[in-house]
Design a protein around this motif. Structure first.
Motif, short mmCIF file in Angstrom:
data_model
loop_
_atom_site.label_atom_id
_atom_site.label_comp_id
_atom_site.label_asym_id
_atom_site.label_seq_id
_atom_site.Cartn_x
_atom_site.Cartn_y
_atom_site.Cartn_z
N SER A 158 -8.13 -24.06 14.78
CA SER A 158 -8.40 -23.50 16.11
C SER A 158 -8.69 -22.02 15.93
CB SER A 158 -7.19 -23.69 17.03
OG SER A 158 -6.15 -22.82 16.62
N ALA A 171 -10.35 -27.23 19.26
CA ALA A 171 -9.62 -27.47 18.01
C ALA A 171 -10.26 -28.63 17.26
CB ALA A 171 -8.16 -27.79 18.30
N LEU A 193 -14.54 -22.14 17.88
CA LEU A 193 -13.18 -21.74 17.47
C LEU A 193 -13.09 -20.24 17.17
CD1 LEU A 193 -12.19 -24.68 15.05
CD2 LEU A 193 -12.34 -24.66 17.54
#
Lengths: 746, 341
Positions: A70, A111, A98
């Motif tokens: 992430s 994510a 991300l």
């Protein structure tokens, strides 16, 4: 003189057909490399705001889960925007997956969960706890027209529309007028094959990347720049693409995520998107349009006004040529054009089959129908009276333009002369019958591309170029061109594409592949031919001693004198005599690149005219398109069989745009709600009836040596408008907001 | 999709026991809906009980002249069964108007009753839904409601039941056989599905653990005068905006008996017995049909983007009744609406 190896212009079966039918054609998500990990993308439920918390620990604790990527743990990557810009990127600041906690659009990837199996990754993704702080989003274009602005030239190929003359004066000169607003909603490409990348880790940062894309080199450049990889560290392979329609012109985020995970975990990783996630990136933008037309007594257009406002994202200016065509297609001195964008909390739109023209031709060609009625003219007659013999927008003559033939041959095939003008005047039993028409114009362009021709000692010719085949028939037409150029049977020729180890080619798009790669193949084969002639001369063939390349021909597997076909040498003997395993030649792109810099001397375009019959139930208001004739002028048609398939696909898509296709946004959530194949409606077989495709003859020695213009986009133009015009003719109802679903007719 | 265990049931009693032994168990028939719901995380059963080994796939004549459809008979086998084609052609038409051949080959008759709404918001975990998560709110109200209810909805839920087959089963007075922890019982079809009220999470009146074992069609099949008319956004593979099952028994031009049920308009197949009463004893004319249509839609309420369905439903009822009356001519003008093989 014709030869058995003359393939250009002959209907030819797809050379890649058997591999596709037998299932041996492998797509990006089908490369089962050893020790593969699987990534599953977690998508944002909100359209705007911030990620406040990602609780990865419980997910990481699941046996078999390797990592949760992430914004919190992505390593430091390229910093500058330009590193994230691909060949097709518009102006602005490209989305970086991300990159930060900020949410810019619904379904943004937040994510990537990587696990030993796809099922585990999917499960882990479903239980990953992410918290958001939601902010108010804006996704409704109609509410943001005031903020619309004129975009710059950010995107390659985009030119702001140019007005000419004085529309106000033209409007006043007119004796008949029309003015109306048109709209259509977002559409998503939805190719059958979902976006996927399989990244094979070969050790020491060396990657083999199997990517779903319309441009292997574009994907390669993108990952090289972002991840700091060398050309030999990031090979991109894309041999088969299960549909593109423009969606694969830009690298999608699964490529970034798969490469990221592979480099970080030092493992092979596959990331494939779900059908729902196919609605999370580029799309044909919702566009609102205004058209005003005026005509003189004789039906000639005295003024054209066409203005469009389209959505774009907050971070990029997606531009397409929506209104420019209205200054070219018809003859008119006074043309006023405008194109503006409004920023919304959505992902950046993306080129989708006939980008801009498909949208613009909906408004222009319905408006032309409305104008024809206002002027008391048959819609076909009205267009013929306003035929453009000279491109007034570019102030250039056409390299060729056989649109008159499209009108004539299309109308004859359709039986247009039997049409009665009055809406509702034609019937079939209880059903209302409507006949409508439309048409369009598309650029015939060509990009620099390299092809290599290689003849081996067995006489087999391999021609290669790193282009793509998105189902259009590139494999087949290039095989035909190469076979004919070298006088070999199709079976003795293999065309190879979709690999960054091959000679460089542009993305497959813009209808330019046939012209760009096709002419390169001819040039490469010509160069190889010159080498073969030299070899023949070296071998002391007295007949070829003083022969120039123009004095010889390649036919039936031989090099022979044009003047005396009995003076011949078998090609494979030449290779064998050379002492090398193969003889090779590549074309040069120097001239093609120079050509792009020179101002054009001709306006080069493909055209079409489409005639449509609808039948409408007068009580239930159900509409069925029962007959379509699409007449296309696109220069030389290399393979009438694959070309016809492309145009049929366009017609189906046009019907889809007219009657059913729409990504429905719920503005309260800023989210497309019909994000699956069940509810995002495209036609089924039962919706499609007779489709007739006509390729009118059009010779063009100026557009490029092969005389091809490309047919990927042009067939779509005017179809949706023609369906809508036919509905008006059947019912007297003029619907200007597409798609024309049943509720708009009740 | 969550992790789950799986067992293949070998008998009805064992299946019911297995269900009782697991919290969060679900029966798996053809799986054409449940598996989708699991992939979307809308359904998260912990234990699946496979039913395909139960048998229960026979289609047999009943002593009273009716026909029993085994719960595990596939939709395809049912539609093309000679007794169904001959005696219950309305059911044949309704089944073939739904889904696709591939889905009908997998889907079971019992499963058809159990399929869940196709409300866009029910399927998307990003949007609140009372049916998926009681008390979270209804996102469809005020939203995109093309496939939503115009009849019998509540402030908690405006979802529709998506089945075509069930509309015909409702019209034909089917009886549902179920088996559960408390033994066997039968449920009248009209009582099987329910309106959302303040419990939209409940689609039907099955008790926990109960399993559908069969569907009994009564002898009267209305094979002479019937129509299943489905209006949708494309000609196949789309759920109904409005569908109508109409069945008539005619004596000359006088309607002796009538059945009328709608799909795509409510949380359950919408049968209207009062409208049927308006038809019975009347001449089969457009005026009669319009009166019945007006009665069916008298209490209809649109949700904004689906307001059009009220008028569309009226027209569809009139057309379906007309088609049922004029069986021989019914196929030409509306070949497009019912173009399945």
């Amino acid at each position: 003189m014709s030869h058995s190896t003359d393939y250009i212009g002959k209907p030819t079966n797809r050379v890649d057909g058997p591999a596709k039918v037998a299932g041996t054609a492998k797509y990006a998500a089908e490369f089962n490399v050893p020790n593969l990990l699987y990534g599953y993308v977690v998508s944002s439920p909100i359209a705007k705001g911030k990620i406040t918390k990602i609780d990865a620990a419980p997910v990481l604790a699941l046996p078999g889960v390797h990592q949760v990527f992430s914004h919190e743990n992505v390593p430091s990557l390229a910093w500058l925007d330009r590193s994230y810009k691909d060949d097709i990127a518009p102006g602005g600041s490209p989305f970086r997956p991300l990159h930060s906690a900020e949410i810019k659009f619904s379904m943004q990837p937040v994510a990537l969960v990587v696990a030993d199996t796809f099922e585990l990754a999917r499960y882990a993704a479903s239980v990953l706890h992410v918290e958001y702080e939601e902010e108010a989003h804006e996704t409704e274009l109609a509410k943001h027209l005031d903020e619309a602005y004129e975009p710059g030239r950010g995107k390659s190929g985009y030119k702001p529309p140019k007005s000419r003359g004085n529309f106000g004066k033209g409007w006043q000169q007119g004796v008949a007028h029309m003015e109306a607003q048109y709209s259509h909603h977002a559409q998503h490409h939805n190719p059958m094959e979902m976006f996927a990348s399989t990244v094979e880790w070969l050790g020491d940062k060396k990657l083999n990347i199997y990517d779903k894309t319309q441009g292997a080199f574009n994907s390669q450049q993108y990952v090289m720049k972002i991840f700091g990889l060398g050309k030999d560290e990031a090979r991109v392979v894309s041999k088969y693409t299960g549909g593109g329609f423009g969606s694969g012109l830009r690298p999608q985020y699964q490529l970034f995520l798969a490469v990221l995970a592979s480099l970080e975990l030092k493992r092979s990783v596959r990331v494939s998107l779900t059908r729902q996630q196919m609605f999370s990136f580029g799309h044909r933008p919702e566009t609102l349009q205004h058209v005003a037309l005026a005509t003189a007594e004789d039906g000639s257009l005295t003024g054209i006004n066409h203005v469009a406002v389209a959505e774009t994202s907050q971070f990029e200016d997606f531009t397409e040529n929506v209104v420019g065509w209205s200054g070219t297609l018809y003859d008119c001195k006074n043309v006023s054009l405008g194109y503006r964008l409004s920023k919304l909390d959505v992902y950046t739109p993306l080129d989708m089959r006939a980008p801009g023209a498909a949208s613009g031709s909906i408004a222009l060609e319905i408006a032309m129908d409305e104008m024809a009625y206002a002027a008391g003219l048959d819609p076909l007659e009205f267009r013929i009276r306003n035929y453009s013999d000279f491109d007034q927008a570019q102030n250039l003559p056409y390299s060729s333009k056989a649109l008159r033939k499209c009108y004539a041959e299309g109308a004859a095939k359709f039986g247009w002369e039997k049409r009665t003008a009055e809406p509702g005047s034609m019937k079939d039993g209880n059903l209302l019958v409507g006949w409508g028409m439309g048409g369009g114009i598309w650029d015939a362009s060509k990009q620099p591309a390299v092809a290599k021709a290689s003849l081996d000692a067995d006489g087999h010719l391999t021609v290669s170029s790193g282009t793509n085949d998105i189902g259009t028939g590139t494999y087949t037409i290039m095989t035909q061109i190469a076979a004919q150029s070298m006088g070999l049977p199709l079976e003795a020729v293999t065309f190879v594409l979709g690999d960054t180890e091959l000679p460089e080619a542009p993305v497959q798009g813009g209808s330019w592949t046939a012209a760009s790669i096709g002419n390169s193949v001819v040039e490469a084969c010509t160069k190889l031919g010159e080498k073969l002639l030299k070899q023949a001369q070296k071998m002391d063939h007295p007949a070829f001693k003083d022969a120039k390349i123009d004095n010889v021909e390649f036919a039936n597997g031989q090099l022979r004198l044009r003047a005396d076909a009995t003076q011949a040498v078998v090609l494979r003997d030449l290779v064998q005599a050379s002492g090398e395993p193969k003889m090779e030649a590549e074309n040069s792109t120097v001239l093609a690149k120079l050509e792009l810099l020179k101002p054009p001397t001709h306006s080069m375009h493909a055209h079409n005219a489409v005639f449509v019959e609808v039948k409408v139930d007068p009580e239930l208001m159900t509409v069925h398109v029962t007959r379509v004739v699409n007449a296309v002028a696109a220069g030389r048609i290399l393979n009438p069989k694959t070309a016809r398939s492309q145009v049929m696909g366009s017609v189906v898509w046009g019907i889809s745009s007219a009657l059913m296709e729409e990504s429905v946004m719920d503005h309260r959530f800023g989210r497309y709600m019909n994000h699956n194949y069940a509810e995002y409606h495209v036609p089924v077989n039962a919706d499609i009836h007779d489709i007739d495709v006509i390729f009118v003859s059009e010779e063009d020695d100026k557009v490029n040596p092969l005389g091809v213009k490309g047919i990927g986009e042009v067939g779509l133009l005017g179809v949706a408008a023609a369906v809508t015009n036919a509905i008006y003719h059947a019912t007297g109802q003029r619907v200007r907001d597409l798609p024309v679903t049943i509720d708009k007719l009740l | 999709m969550n992790t789950f265990t799986f067992s293949q049931a070998t008998g009805v009693a064992a299946a019911v026991q297995d269900n009782a032994a697991h919290d969060g168990a679900a029966y798996l028939g053809g799986g054409t809906n449940l598996i989708d719901l699991m992939k979307e995380n809308v359904a998260r059963p912990t234990h699946l009980i496979g039913l395909k080994k139960l048998g229960l796939d026979a289609i047999e004549n009943l002593p009273d002249g009716g026909l029993r459809l085994g719960a595990l008979a596939t939709n395809a086998d049912t539609a093309y069964h000679p007794e169904v084609e001959k005696r219950y052609p309305l059911l044949n038409q309704a089944i073939l108007a739904g889904a696709s051949p591939q889905l009908r080959n997998m889907a079971t008759d019992g499963g058809n009753l159990m399929q869940r709404t196709r409300c866009y918001y029910f399927y998307d975990l990003a949007t609140p839904c009372n049916k998926r998560e009681p008390g979270s709110g209804c996102s469809a109200i005020g939203g995109y409601t093309r496939v939503h209810a115009i009849l019998g909805a509540s402030e908690h839920c405006i979802a529709t039941h998506p089945s075509d087959m069930c509309v015909a089963l409702a019209a034909l007075d089917t009886t549902v056989h179920v088996s559960g922890p408390n033994g066997e019982r039968t449920i009248k079809f009209e009582d099987f599905h329910r309106l959302p009220g303040d419990q939209p999470e409940r689609d039907n009146t099955l008790e926990p653990g109960e399993l559908i074992t069969g569907l009994d069609l009564p002898a009267k099949g209305f094979a002479q005068n019937f129509s299943y008319l489905k209006l949708r956004d494309r000609t196949s593979y789309a759920f109904a905006l409005v569908s109508v099952a109409a069945a008539l028994e005619l004596d000359g031009n006088i309607i002796k008996d009538a059945r009328l049920a709608l799909g795509g308009v409510a949380h359950k197949p919408w049968r209207d017995k009062e409208a049927e009463a308006l038809l019975i004893g009347q001449p089969a004319t457009a005026d009669t049909f319009r009166a019945a249509a007006a009665k069916v839609l008298a209490g209809a309420k649109g949700q904004g983007t689906n307001n059009f369905k009220i008028e569309l439903a009226k027209r569809a009822i009139v057309r379906a009744l007309k088609q049922a009356t004029e069986m021989n001519q019914a196929l030409d003008a509306n070949a497009f609406q019912n173009s399945n093989p």
